[in-house]
Motif scaffolding. Structure first.
Motif, PDB file in Angstrom:
ATOM      1  N   VAL A 393      22.466   6.959  17.037  1.00 12.52           N
ATOM      2  CA  VAL A 393      23.463   8.013  17.162  1.00 12.52           C
ATOM      3  C   VAL A 393      23.372   8.656  18.532  1.00 12.52           C
ATOM      4  O   VAL A 393      22.287   8.975  19.015  1.00 12.52           O
ATOM      5  N   GLU A 394      24.502   8.840  19.193  1.00 16.26           N
ATOM      6  CA  GLU A 394      24.534   9.592  20.439  1.00 16.26           C
ATOM      7  C   GLU A 394      24.545  11.069  20.086  1.00 16.26           C
ATOM      8  O   GLU A 394      25.387  11.522  19.332  1.00 16.26           O
ATOM      9  N   SER A 395      23.594  11.813  20.631  1.00 21.30           N
ATOM     10  CA  SER A 395      23.495  13.213  20.263  1.00 21.30           C
ATOM     11  C   SER A 395      22.976  14.032  21.427  1.00 21.30           C
ATOM     12  O   SER A 395      22.191  13.559  22.246  1.00 21.30           O
ATOM     13  N   ASN A 396      23.429  15.274  21.488  1.00 18.05           N
ATOM     14  CA  ASN A 396      22.923  16.185  22.515  1.00 18.05           C
ATOM     15  C   ASN A 396      21.479  16.585  22.250  1.00 18.05           C
ATOM     16  O   ASN A 396      20.810  17.128  23.126  1.00 18.05           O
ATOM     17  N   SER A 401      13.401  11.187  29.144  1.00 15.67           N
ATOM     18  CA  SER A 401      12.289  11.686  29.953  1.00 15.67           C
ATOM     19  C   SER A 401      12.791  12.365  31.216  1.00 15.67           C
ATOM     20  O   SER A 401      12.194  13.312  31.709  1.00 15.67           O
ATOM     21  N   ASP A 402      13.912  11.896  31.763  1.00 15.57           N
ATOM     22  CA  ASP A 402      14.462  12.514  32.966  1.00 15.57           C
ATOM     23  C   ASP A 402      14.884  13.954  32.712  1.00 15.57           C
ATOM     24  O   ASP A 402      14.796  14.804  33.594  1.00 15.57           O
ATOM     25  N   GLN A 403      15.385  14.245  31.494  1.00 16.83           N
ATOM     26  CA  GLN A 403      15.836  15.597  31.190  1.00 16.83           C
ATOM     27  C   GLN A 403      14.671  16.575  31.058  1.00 16.83           C
ATOM     28  O   GLN A 403      14.869  17.780  31.133  1.00 16.83           O
ATOM     29  N   LEU A 404      13.459  16.063  30.843  1.00 12.45           N
ATOM     30  CA  LEU A 404      12.295  16.929  30.733  1.00 12.45           C
ATOM     31  C   LEU A 404      11.645  17.195  32.093  1.00 12.45           C
ATOM     32  O   LEU A 404      10.727  17.983  32.199  1.00 12.45           O
ATOM     33  N   LYS A 506      19.110   5.521  26.485  1.00 16.16           N
ATOM     34  CA  LYS A 506      19.696   4.417  25.726  1.00 16.16           C
ATOM     35  C   LYS A 506      18.646   3.732  24.863  1.00 16.16           C
ATOM     36  O   LYS A 506      18.885   3.414  23.688  1.00 16.16           O
ATOM     37  N   SER A 507      17.464   3.508  25.427  1.00 13.48           N
ATOM     38  CA  SER A 507      16.391   2.864  24.665  1.00 13.48           C
ATOM     39  C   SER A 507      15.929   3.759  23.524  1.00 13.48           C
ATOM     40  O   SER A 507      15.686   3.292  22.406  1.00 13.48           O
ATOM     41  N   SER A 508      15.814   5.056  23.780  1.00 12.84           N
ATOM     42  CA  SER A 508      15.361   5.993  22.749  1.00 12.84           C
ATOM     43  C   SER A 508      16.368   6.125  21.621  1.00 12.84           C
ATOM     44  O   SER A 508      16.000   6.335  20.466  1.00 12.84           O
ATOM     45  N   SER A 509      17.654   6.016  21.956  1.00 16.24           N
ATOM     46  CA  SER A 509      18.691   6.257  20.945  1.00 16.24           C
ATOM     47  C   SER A 509      18.624   5.262  19.793  1.00 16.24           C
ATOM     48  O   SER A 509      19.019   5.576  18.672  1.00 16.24           O
ATOM     49  N   SER A 510      18.097   4.052  20.053  1.00 18.49           N
ATOM     50  CA  SER A 510      17.995   3.067  18.974  1.00 18.49           C
ATOM     51  C   SER A 510      16.909   3.437  17.970  1.00 18.49           C
ATOM     52  O   SER A 510      16.809   2.837  16.903  1.00 18.49           O
ATOM     53  N   HIS A 511      16.087   4.426  18.309  1.00 19.74           N
ATOM     54  CA  HIS A 511      15.036   4.904  17.405  1.00 19.74           C
ATOM     55  C   HIS A 511      15.269   6.360  17.007  1.00 19.74           C
ATOM     56  O   HIS A 511      14.363   7.000  16.475  1.00 19.74           O
ATOM     57  N   PHE A 512      16.468   6.829  17.244  1.00 21.34           N
ATOM     58  CA  PHE A 512      16.783   8.235  17.016  1.00 21.34           C
ATOM     59  C   PHE A 512      17.810   8.356  15.897  1.00 21.34           C
ATOM     60  O   PHE A 512      18.730   7.557  15.775  1.00 21.34           O
ATOM     61  N   SER A 513      17.646   9.369  15.061  1.00 21.34           N
ATOM     62  CA  SER A 513      18.644   9.615  14.020  1.00 21.34           C
ATOM     63  C   SER A 513      18.764  11.108  13.775  1.00 21.34           C
ATOM     64  O   SER A 513      17.805  11.862  13.973  1.00 21.34           O
ATOM     65  N   LEU A 514      19.959  11.518  13.389  1.00 24.50           N
ATOM     66  CA  LEU A 514      20.173  12.908  12.996  1.00 24.50           C
ATOM     67  C   LEU A 514      19.752  13.083  11.554  1.00 24.50           C
ATOM     68  O   LEU A 514      19.975  12.212  10.714  1.00 24.50           O
TER      69      LEU A 514
END
Length: 695
Positions: A393-396, A401-404, A506-514
């Motif tokens: 899921v694409e989420s805000n 890591s760049d945003q941190l 992009k890589s993290s999003s495949s392991h991310f869920s709301l």
């Protein structure tokens, strides 16, 4: 040791061995009697000498001689007599070393005698002794350790000792101790920029030439490889300290609320962590070196703590907590909080003495959602880990890591020499790795990892991912080629996998869920990272996951969770189906004050009769925990002291421990007493719904 097999023991005549054993037992009995009676006659002292001549590992005998020596010192002021006492002890040590040149007790006793400073040290005698021992066994690390002691006592220039290591290496390049001593001496000379050692790059280049000759002469000898790894570390380690990650993110807007749709949700609206993550372990992080400005609190009231806590007060990760006791009195507006790190000599790394570079600062805003403060019911529904949610899921809420990072300026700048050196070394070892040399493959893997870390942020991610895939293949080959060290390779492979998963958004999003309907309506968490079934044996790259509140690490091979203490927002953690063997391996959980849901079921806790970590946590005294007799009996009956130490500081609401060897009914009863906040245990309600403030 270091690839060299032990020499087979010589055949011993049975009758002679029996006679020697009988004599040894008789001497030991006499020594103990003399020691207990505090008998310090010449005959008693002779007994200890004879015993040490046969068995130098009798520590009681060495301690007895220390008592005798001190007693004799009190009875004399004559310098010649004192010199005679010292020489007697030195002779006994030499006699013991002839029997066993690697006797810890003998070497320690000699150091202790000379450290008294009672007579002038005969350095010629000491170096002659060392020459004899190192000629017999040039790799005797006891002898090398004693040489460092004597050299320091004599104040021998470190440059001279460095030349001595070169002489020993030229005699035998398989001398691990020589390489080790050389690395220790060079580290000190380079760090303090001694005369002749200011041109770091030039010196390290010569060392590469030296060690490569050794490696390619005999690729299967370990000695040179260890030195090479030290050399590589010197090459790729950033010279300066930098802040590589922080939470809250720069320019973020945080809302203390019970509504997951309006911002970050926090389980405790009266406390908020600020986390700083540096590129190396540092000390000196405090309210003087780091300033937090806000009208909500005073900077001098903030206490910065290293994670994990250490005696040296040094760590890569540091945290402080903003306390909001009067949150209900806030005005309905946004508060800006600014964090400044000055160019201060206070923040230093003890390993290199380096200091923080240019001043850094970041800010975030904080507001309170009054409409949702009355979410006072505690959890009355079970947190469900089985639903995987909508992965990808694409989420805000998903932060890369760049945003941190505060800015790209934070990325350590590596010199052209560093980049060129690593590139050239990769070319050297690509050919060697094809010959199925395990050291060559391991070194190539580390070089590729180093190159990946040194690449500019402008380098395409696809190129970095190719490097990571190549490294994973190397570790797969190593586990087949060298199965005896498979666990080590698994640990290193795990770090590469986590790097691969978290390298970009992009890589993290495949392991991310709301988190959706599968979570209780009373638990409003924003998001979760799912890192299950990756064969992870080790945690790493946590600086990229500081924002994570729900983490699924189930179905891996984790034996430790070291590093998770940096995830200060973590509220739900799933460690189901791993290889955790003890509660002491879960100690980082004590530092996670937000943690409410924990699953450690289907592990191996209690399955192993010997837990080498448990002795670090001895049973507490009754007074220290204010426990009643019934509770103490529960602890003894369930062997649950480690659990008491772990869980007594947590505020868990839901816990799963089933299918661990320790998880019997006695243990479950203990948990209900240790955790008064617990509502769910192994999927069953054990307490009714309560009315509380927050969760």
């Amino acid at each position: 040791m270091h690839g060299r097999p032990r020499k087979p023991q010589r055949a011993v005549d049975a009758a002679a061995a029996a006679t020697k054993a009988s004599k040894l037992r008789d001497l030991q009995s006499q020594l103990i009697q003399n020691h207990h009676r505090r008998l310090y006659t010449n005959e008693a002292i002779t007994v200890s000498s004879k015993l040490l001549e046969i068995n130098p590992e009798t520590n009681t005998a060495w301690n007895y001689r220390k008592f005798v020596f001190q007693q004799n010192l009190h009875e004399t002021t004559d310098s010649e007599h004192i010199k005679s006492l010292v020489n007697d002890e030195l002779r006994v040590v030499e006699m013991a070393l002839r029997q066993n040149p690697k006797s810890y007790g003998a070497w320690y006793h000699r150091k202790w005698i000379l450290s008294q400073g009672l007579v002038d040290v005969d350095f010629d005698r000491e170096f002659r002794l060392l020459d004899q021992l190192l000629k017999a066994d040039s790799r005797n690390f006891h002898g090398w350790n004693y040489r460092r002691f004597v050299a320091k006592l004599k104040d021998v220039p470190e440059v001279e000792e460095l030349e001595f290591t070169m002489d020993m290496i030229n005699t035998n390049f398989s001398n691990y101790s020589s390489w080790h001593n050389r690395s220790a001496l060079l580290s000190r000379l380079l760090n303090k920029k001694a005369e002749g050692f200011t041109e770091r790059e030039k010196i390290l280049t010569k060392e590469y030439e030296l060690v490569l000759h050794s490696l390619f002469t005999d690729p299967n000898d370990q000695s040179g490889w260890f030195y090479y790894l030290w050399l590589l570390h010197q090459t790729i380690t950033p010279n300066e300290i930098s802040l590589i990650s922080s939470w809250p993110p720069h320019e973020s807007n945080l809302v203390l609320t019970a509504n997951r749709d309006t911002g970050y949700y926090f389980t405790n609206i009266q406390k908020l962590p600020i986390v700083l993550y540096f590129n190396k372990t540092v000390q000196g992080v405090n309210s003087s070196s780091v300033t937090v400005n806000s009208m909500l609190f005073k900077n001098e009231d903030l206490v910065w703590k290293p994670l994990p806590p250490t005696k040296s007060e040094e760590a890569a990760c540091w945290v402080t907590y903003l306390q909001f006791p009067d949150v209900m009195s806030w005005e309905a507006k946004i508060y800006v909080i600014e964090v400044k790190i000055d160019h201060s000599e206070a923040i230093m790394s003890s390993h290199s003495g380096s200091q923080s570079i240019d001043p850094l600062n970041f800010r975030f805003s904080l507001s309170l959602n009054y409409d949702n403060l009355e979410f006072a019911e505690s959890v009355d529904e079970l947190f469900n880990w089985n639903d995987s949610g909508s992965l990808g899921v694409e989420s805000n809420y998903l932060l890369s890591s760049d945003q941190l990072k505060l800015s790209e300026d934070q990325v350590s700048e590596f010199s052209k020499w560093q980049m060129q050196t690593v590139f050239e070394e990769i070319n050297h070892f690509e050919e060697l790795s094809e010959e199925n040399c395990k050291f060559g493959k391991l070194t190539l893997a580390r070089l590729l990892i180093a190159q990946d870390a040194m690449l500019s942020h402008k380098t395409p991610i696809t190129e970095k991912k190719i490097h990571l895939r190549n490294v994973l293949e190397l570790f797969d080959d190593l586990m087949k080629l060298d199965p005896k060290h498979a666990k080590y390779y698994e640990d290193e492979r795990s770090l590469v996998l986590l790097n691969q998963v978290t390298i970009d958004k992009k890589s993290s999003s495949s392991h991310f869920s709301l988190c959706g309907d599968y979570i209780s309506s009373k638990l409003h968490f924003c998001s979760r990272m799912q890192l299950r079934s990756l064969s992870l044996t080790r945690i790493g790259y946590v600086e990229r996951l500081l924002w994570v509140q729900v983490l699924d690490l189930s179905h891996n091979k984790l034996r430790s969770i070291e590093g998770l203490e940096a995830l200060q927002l973590l509220a739900c953690l799933n460690l189901r189906n791993n290889q955790i063997c003890s509660f002491t391996a879960l100690q980082p959980l004590k530092l996670l004050s937000y943690l409410k849901v924990l699953d450690i079921s289907f592990n191996q806790i209690g399955a192993h009769p010997v837990d080498t970590t448990r002795y670090l946590f001895s049973p507490p005294s009754t007074r220290s925990l204010e426990l009643d007799k019934e509770f103490l009996e529960d602890c003894r009956r369930s062997n649950g002291w480690e659990a008491v130490f772990l869980f007594r500081d947590l505020q868990l609401i839901q816990l799963d421990v089933k299918n661990n060897a320790v998880a019997d009914e006695n243990f479950r009863d203990l948990l209900t007493k240790v955790l008064p906040t617990l509502t769910w245990l192994d999927g069953e309600r054990i307490r009714g719904v309560k009315i509380t403030r927050g969760i």
